[in-house]
Design an enzyme around this catalytic site. Structure first.
Site, PDB file in Angstrom:
ATOM      1  N   GLU A   1       0.830  -1.208   0.000  1.00 46.51           N
ATOM      2  CA  GLU A   1       0.000   0.000   0.000  1.00 46.51           C
ATOM      3  C   GLU A   1       0.867   1.261   0.000  1.00 46.51           C
ATOM      4  O   GLU A   1       0.528   2.252  -0.663  1.00 46.51           O
ATOM      5  CB  GLU A   1      -0.944  -0.023   1.201  1.00 46.51           C
ATOM      6  CG  GLU A   1      -2.028  -1.095   1.061  1.00 46.51           C
ATOM      7  CD  GLU A   1      -2.946  -1.178   2.265  1.00 46.51           C
ATOM      8  OE1 GLU A   1      -4.118  -0.804   2.136  1.00 46.51           O
ATOM      9  OE2 GLU A   1      -2.484  -1.612   3.338  1.00 46.51           O
TER      10      GLU A   1
ATOM     11  N   GLU B   1      -4.656  -9.215   3.824  1.00 48.33           N
ATOM     12  CA  GLU B   1      -5.365  -8.827   5.049  1.00 48.33           C
ATOM     13  C   GLU B   1      -6.622  -9.639   5.349  1.00 48.33           C
ATOM     14  O   GLU B   1      -6.957  -9.879   6.512  1.00 48.33           O
ATOM     15  CB  GLU B   1      -5.721  -7.333   4.999  1.00 48.33           C
ATOM     16  CG  GLU B   1      -4.553  -6.385   5.238  1.00 48.33           C
ATOM     17  CD  GLU B   1      -3.745  -6.096   3.989  1.00 48.33           C
ATOM     18  OE1 GLU B   1      -2.884  -5.216   4.018  1.00 48.33           O
ATOM     19  OE2 GLU B   1      -3.975  -6.760   2.954  1.00 48.33           O
TER      20      GLU B   1
END
Length: 710
Positions: free
Chosen positions: A116, A136
């Protein structure tokens, strides 16, 4: 040069500030590191001598994402304010909109929050074969630093959904094809190229890409929405649906709106029971390789590069497949040409299954198969590093095999048995190699199931255990080290799961209701459909084994034997508790109720001969509380290193729902006082099968957890 602990910044004469993340082993993002990144970025932005920024990681790795201890702390205190402000405060405000372009220099991997960060940069340069991904959802949450928004804008909605839902990584080469990576260079050239690329952006020779504002890869809005609609039909678990909703928000309302919704949903999910349970599983998996007085005494694992498998049946061929798929040479030993040919064909069929599922291509399959050699002669085992015996559960046969291999193998060769029932001391009794004998208990199918029980005896040397722990990790398996006992950790703890449902049926509880309750809880199959699939012979043999080992608490039911006498063999002949017709789903066969009635008559345990009245919750408890009870005995006897090993055994060996954290962690969320009181009541009403263990009784008396923590 500026250094603030886990982050380093160096400004070169070319005007490029190189900011390096330094937090071995994976450069994880601690709260301190995130604050340091913000400060360094602001310093670079404010500094007149800095034209552009390169973000990199130390020691051949970019970043493995948020430090897991941050999540642990949030769970411990139940406080989301302990989460960092990384999505807006760092990625949006500093990296993406910080007025000076950033280039990510990626090597090794960029995972979770690491990827990210990289997607917030203006460009991404990577070395070959880097792993890139957002895992995640496997931890019960969604990406929390803009991953749900930037990934679709860089690789397209369809591929982004695939990556997010599967939690699988892609290589930097695939990332280059998709548009996630801008260039691939050698590790020696990485920083040089990244610096030049950053300066080219400043000078207008390369685009200054703001990923959050890109729309070209998204395509027409209607197409993206249709992709999401289709995905919702496949992925029905709430957190997966939530992730898809967040992606849609960004497509409909814009990237920044999507980031805001992502942040909100992430914080809602992070304190969910699912996230807490899955984090426990993740941490418990990491703990299984830590064995006191074995892995902490400075021993270095020896390489195991060539392995012999003796016995090429279902387990042997599966083990051989697991080995060669992990690039380990295998000699497969059988007793005659017919059996050997069949075994080799079984391995080939297993590999073809990988090809069919897209896990291998035909060229890789041929190369993998070349690692396998068949033999009928023990002499061909003389140079192997390990022998794994995988023949039928016959004591004298196993003993003779161990005698034979001791005669031909090198003195350092490890002797392992895949037995699930026979004492390793008995198997190795005729050898003088007690220190290098242990069990490697894989679960069928061995090339697919992740768990391995490493069974040590009182004589197994620590060096051999260290060697085999490393070996199982090469196989991409999850090892737990256990002591020798009937059933080891998994089958011993779950033998009440084999018998409890039969006991309930003999108390008058409906078979199909039991299966429904158990599958609704999260088990893949109910216990009676599982009996149909595994076969009644295996079930009866298992019951016999545990009745012999633990006669004081085993429950014997005539039900399965009556099924056999009635001509039912489960899925094998299409008739069991369910009927099985090719091309259709199993259907409940209510005619078995006549057999159930006969079983109830013979056992005569139903009060006054009448079915008991129970709720669905009580059915669940009467099946799984005895499992918790037996696991308490396993812990008390020191069969496992720690209670959380039982959690891993239950999740990977018996497919207990991972969202619960495993059977002992689940038990602690209920409370041992409650479990003890329920078992005590059933013990008084229905007999010794439910008798609470001493360990459970003591924990309940003190109000202590059962220990489902790592």
């Amino acid at each position: 040069m500026a250094n603030k602990g886990s982050i380093n910044m160096e400004i070169g004469n070319d005007g490029v500030a190189v900011i390096t993340m330094i937090n071995p082993p994976v450069n994880a993002l601690t709260l301190t590191a995130i604050e340091e990144l913000k400060r360094f970025y602001q310093e670079a932005i404010d500094c007149d001598n800095v034209k552009a920024i390169v973000l990199s990681g130390a020691n051949g790795r970019f970043c493995g994402g948020l430090d897991i201890s941050v999540m642990e702390n949030v769970h411990k205190h139940g406080d989301i304010s302990l989460l960092p402000d990384a999505s807006i405060g760092l990625v949006v405000n500093k990296i993406e909109n910080g007025k000076k372009p950033s280039v990510a220099a990626i090597q090794g991997f960029a995972l979770g929050g690491g990827l990210e960060l990289a997607m917030g940069c203006s460009a991404r340069i990577a070395t070959p074969k880097c792993d890139l991904g957002l895992p995640e959802l496997k931890l019960g949450v969604i990406p929390g630093c803009g991953g749900t928004q930037r990934l679709p804008r860089l690789v397209g909605t369809s591929k982004a959904v695939d990556m997010l839902m599967s939690s699988k990584t892609i290589t930097s080469e695939e990332g280059k094809e998709l548009g996630l990576i801008d260039a691939i260079v050698s590790s020696e050239e990485l920083l040089i190229v990244a610096r030049c690329w950053a300066l080219d952006i400043v000078e207008g020779h390369q685009p200054n890409c703001n990923s959050l504002e890109k729309t070209d890869k998204l395509g027409p809005k209607d197409e993206s929405l249709e992709i999401l609609k289709s995905a919702r039909q496949r992925y029905t678990v709430p957190r997966y649906r939530a992730c898809l909703d967040v992606i849609e928000e960004g497509i409909v309302a814009g990237g920044y709106a999507g980031v805001l919704k992502e942040d909100k949903v992430f914080k809602e999910l992070v304190l969910s029971n699912t996230a807490i349970g899955l984090l426990h599983v993740f941490l418990s998996e990491r703990a299984t390789t830590k064995v006191p007085s074995v892995t902490d005494i400075g021993l270095k694992p020896r390489r195991i590069e060539k392995v012999a498998v003796v016995g090429g049946g279902l387990m042997g061929s599966g083990i051989a497949t697991a080995l060669i798929i992990s690039n380990i040479s295998v000699v497969l030993k059988e007793i005659n040409h017919e059996y050997l040919s069949k075994a080799l064909k079984s391995v080939e069929a297993n590999l073809q299954g990988f090809v069919t599922r897209g896990k291998l291509n035909q060229d890789k399959m041929k190369r993998t198969l070349s690692l396998l050699k068949g033999t009928l002669d023990y002499e061909d085992l003389k140079d192997v590093d390990m022998v794994i015996e995988a023949v039928n559960e016959n004591v004298s046969l196993k003993q003779s095999i161990f005698e034979d291999i001791e005669k031909v193998c090198i003195s350092e060769c490890i002797f392992a048995s895949n037995t699930s029932t026979i004492s390793l001391d008995v198997i190795g009794k005729r050898t003088s190699s007690q220190d290098r004998i242990l069990g490697i208990h894989l679960f069928s199918p061995a090339h697919l199931m992740p768990l391995v029980e490493i069974v040590r005896t009182e004589n197994t040397s620590p060096q051999v255990i260290v060697d085999v722990i490393k070996f199982t990790k090469i196989l991409k398996k999850v090892p737990i080290v256990v002591k020798n006992c009937t059933g080891f950790a998994v089958n011993r703890s779950f033998f009440p799961y084999m018998q409890g449902p039969d006991l309930l049926v003999n108390l008058g509880v409906d078979i199909f209701r039991i299966d429904r309750v158990i599958t609704e809880f999260g088990m893949r199959l109910g216990p009676f459909q599982l009996q149909d699939l595994t076969g009644y012979g295996i079930f009866l043999a298992g019951v016999e084994e545990f009745v012999a080992a633990y006669p004081d608490r085993a429950f014997q039911s005539p039900l399965v034997q009556l099924m056999v006498e009635n001509g039912r063999e489960g899925k094998k002949n299409g008739k069991g508790y369910y009927t099985y017709n090719k091309g259709s789903k199993p259907e409940a066969d209510h005619s078995v109720l006549q057999i159930v009635e006969e079983s109830m008559r013979l056992t005569n345990i139903a009060p006054a001969g009448k079915p008991i009245s129970v709720t669905d919750e009580e059915i669940l408890e009467m099946i799984f509380f005895p499992v918790v009870n037996e696991a308490c005995r396993v812990i008390e006897e020191g069969i496992v290193v720690r209670a959380s090993d039982i959690d891993i055994a239950s999740v990977h060996g018996f497919k207990f729902p991972s969202e619960t954290g495993g059977v002992m962690f689940w038990a602690d969320t209920i409370g041992c006082e409650y479990i003890y009181s329920k078992l005590k009541g059933w013990y008084e009403a229905y007999g010794d099968f439910f008798k609470p263990s001493t360990f459970l009784e003591q924990k309940a008396a003190k109000g202590l957890p059962l220990g489902g923590s790592c």
